[in-house]
Design a protein around this motif. Sequence first.
Motif, PDB file in Angstrom:
ATOM      1  N   ILE A 136       0.825  -1.209   0.000  1.00  0.00           N
ATOM      2  CA  ILE A 136       0.000   0.000   0.000  1.00  0.00           C
ATOM      3  C   ILE A 136       0.857   1.256   0.000  1.00  0.00           C
ATOM      4  CG2 ILE A 136      -1.741   1.289   1.310  1.00  0.00           C
ATOM      5  CD1 ILE A 136      -2.875  -1.493   2.120  1.00  0.00           C
ATOM      6  N   ASP A 137       1.960   1.250   0.742  1.00  0.00           N
ATOM      7  CA  ASP A 137       2.842   2.421   0.776  1.00  0.00           C
ATOM      8  C   ASP A 137       3.433   2.716  -0.599  1.00  0.00           C
ATOM      9  OD1 ASP A 137       2.355   2.698   3.474  1.00  0.00           O
ATOM     10  OD2 ASP A 137       4.170   1.603   4.081  1.00  0.00           O
ATOM     11  N   PHE A 139       2.151   1.895  -3.477  1.00  0.00           N
ATOM     12  CA  PHE A 139       1.066   2.357  -4.331  1.00  0.00           C
ATOM     13  C   PHE A 139       0.726   3.821  -4.057  1.00  0.00           C
ATOM     14  CE2 PHE A 139      -3.561   2.997  -4.845  1.00  0.00           C
ATOM     15  CZ  PHE A 139      -3.621   2.917  -6.222  1.00  0.00           C
ATOM     16  N   GLN A 140       0.689   4.207  -2.781  1.00  0.00           N
ATOM     17  CA  GLN A 140       0.384   5.596  -2.436  1.00  0.00           C
ATOM     18  C   GLN A 140       1.465   6.544  -2.927  1.00  0.00           C
ATOM     19  OE1 GLN A 140      -0.240   5.235   1.796  1.00  0.00           O
ATOM     20  NE2 GLN A 140      -2.449   5.009   1.555  1.00  0.00           N
ATOM     21  N   ALA A 141       2.702   6.078  -2.961  1.00  0.00           N
ATOM     22  CA  ALA A 141       3.801   6.923  -3.425  1.00  0.00           C
ATOM     23  C   ALA A 141       3.784   7.089  -4.942  1.00  0.00           C
ATOM     24  CB  ALA A 141       5.137   6.345  -2.979  1.00  0.00           C
ATOM     25  N   SER A 142       3.498   6.007  -5.667  1.00  0.00           N
ATOM     26  CA  SER A 142       3.596   6.064  -7.127  1.00  0.00           C
ATOM     27  C   SER A 142       2.252   6.155  -7.841  1.00  0.00           C
ATOM     28  CB  SER A 142       4.324   4.823  -7.640  1.00  0.00           C
ATOM     29  OG  SER A 142       3.513   3.679  -7.470  1.00  0.00           O
ATOM     30  N   HIS A 143       1.187   5.746  -7.192  1.00  0.00           N
ATOM     31  CA  HIS A 143      -0.157   5.671  -7.777  1.00  0.00           C
ATOM     32  C   HIS A 143      -0.206   4.754  -9.005  1.00  0.00           C
ATOM     33  CE1 HIS A 143      -1.689   8.624  -5.027  1.00  0.00           C
ATOM     34  NE2 HIS A 143      -0.725   9.453  -5.354  1.00  0.00           N
ATOM     35  N   ALA A 144       0.769   3.870  -9.102  1.00  0.00           N
ATOM     36  CA  ALA A 144       0.782   2.878 -10.177  1.00  0.00           C
ATOM     37  C   ALA A 144       0.165   1.594  -9.637  1.00  0.00           C
ATOM     38  CB  ALA A 144       2.200   2.634 -10.654  1.00  0.00           C
ATOM     39  N   LEU A 145      -0.843   1.106 -10.312  1.00  0.00           N
ATOM     40  CA  LEU A 145      -1.572  -0.075  -9.854  1.00  0.00           C
ATOM     41  C   LEU A 145      -0.654  -1.290  -9.710  1.00  0.00           C
ATOM     42  CD1 LEU A 145      -4.333  -1.122  -9.035  1.00  0.00           C
ATOM     43  CD2 LEU A 145      -4.735  -1.720 -11.427  1.00  0.00           C
ATOM     44  N   ASP A 147       2.311  -1.368  -8.666  1.00  0.00           N
ATOM     45  CA  ASP A 147       3.085  -1.265  -7.434  1.00  0.00           C
ATOM     46  C   ASP A 147       2.287  -1.707  -6.211  1.00  0.00           C
ATOM     47  OD1 ASP A 147       5.254  -0.339  -8.810  1.00  0.00           O
ATOM     48  OD2 ASP A 147       4.886   1.777  -8.362  1.00  0.00           O
ATOM     49  N   LEU A 148       0.984  -1.825  -6.358  1.00  0.00           N
ATOM     50  CA  LEU A 148       0.143  -2.210  -5.225  1.00  0.00           C
ATOM     51  C   LEU A 148       0.346  -3.666  -4.831  1.00  0.00           C
ATOM     52  CD1 LEU A 148      -2.156  -1.600  -3.217  1.00  0.00           C
ATOM     53  CD2 LEU A 148      -3.775  -2.159  -5.044  1.00  0.00           C
TER      54      LEU A 148
END
Length: 190
Positions: A136-137, A139-145, A147-148
């Motif tokens: 989650i961290d 994903f929140q940093a990159s907003h790339a799905l 990376d989630l």
Amino acid sequence: MIYLTLFYEFFKMGLFAIGGGMATLPFLQSICERYDWFTPQMLADMVAISEATPGPIGINMATYAGFQAAGVLGSIVATFSIVLPAFILVMIIARMLSRFQQSPGVQAAFYGLRPAVAGLIASAAYSVASISMLHIDAFQASHALLDLFDWKAILLFAVLIVATQFKKIKKIHPIFLIALAGVIGVVFKF
């Protein structure tokens, strides 16, 4: 003071976590949020260690959490206090159940506990899955799905789910599958 807090938290957990060790996970998450005894990642590690070691999961997790909070004495206090409510309740119920076993109220209470236990276990499964298979961290940093997701963990999970559906693998003792997953985790650096 830490020992009283440990006693209170784990006594409460032992009193209300009906349904086994996985039902203690929501309580442990709550403790994780309120105290600095362990992190969410350590909680996921506690689940993995508790699943892989002999003994009841809830008690293993209480021992580990108590040790993280206050050393050896903390682990003793946490372990004792999580077991104490069950001991007390079993003693009380054993005396009363024989008289009220056929009571419609007792039957209804047991029937009503089933969905609550299922909900607690489902909540625990979701918590473990999100900690072990999501980033989650990142994903929140990159907003790339992409990376989630922890793709290696998801792949291992999927392979084990599919593999355990075969009759030959079902015959393998679970400890060997747990050990295999541990080896895979070390080799592929999970």
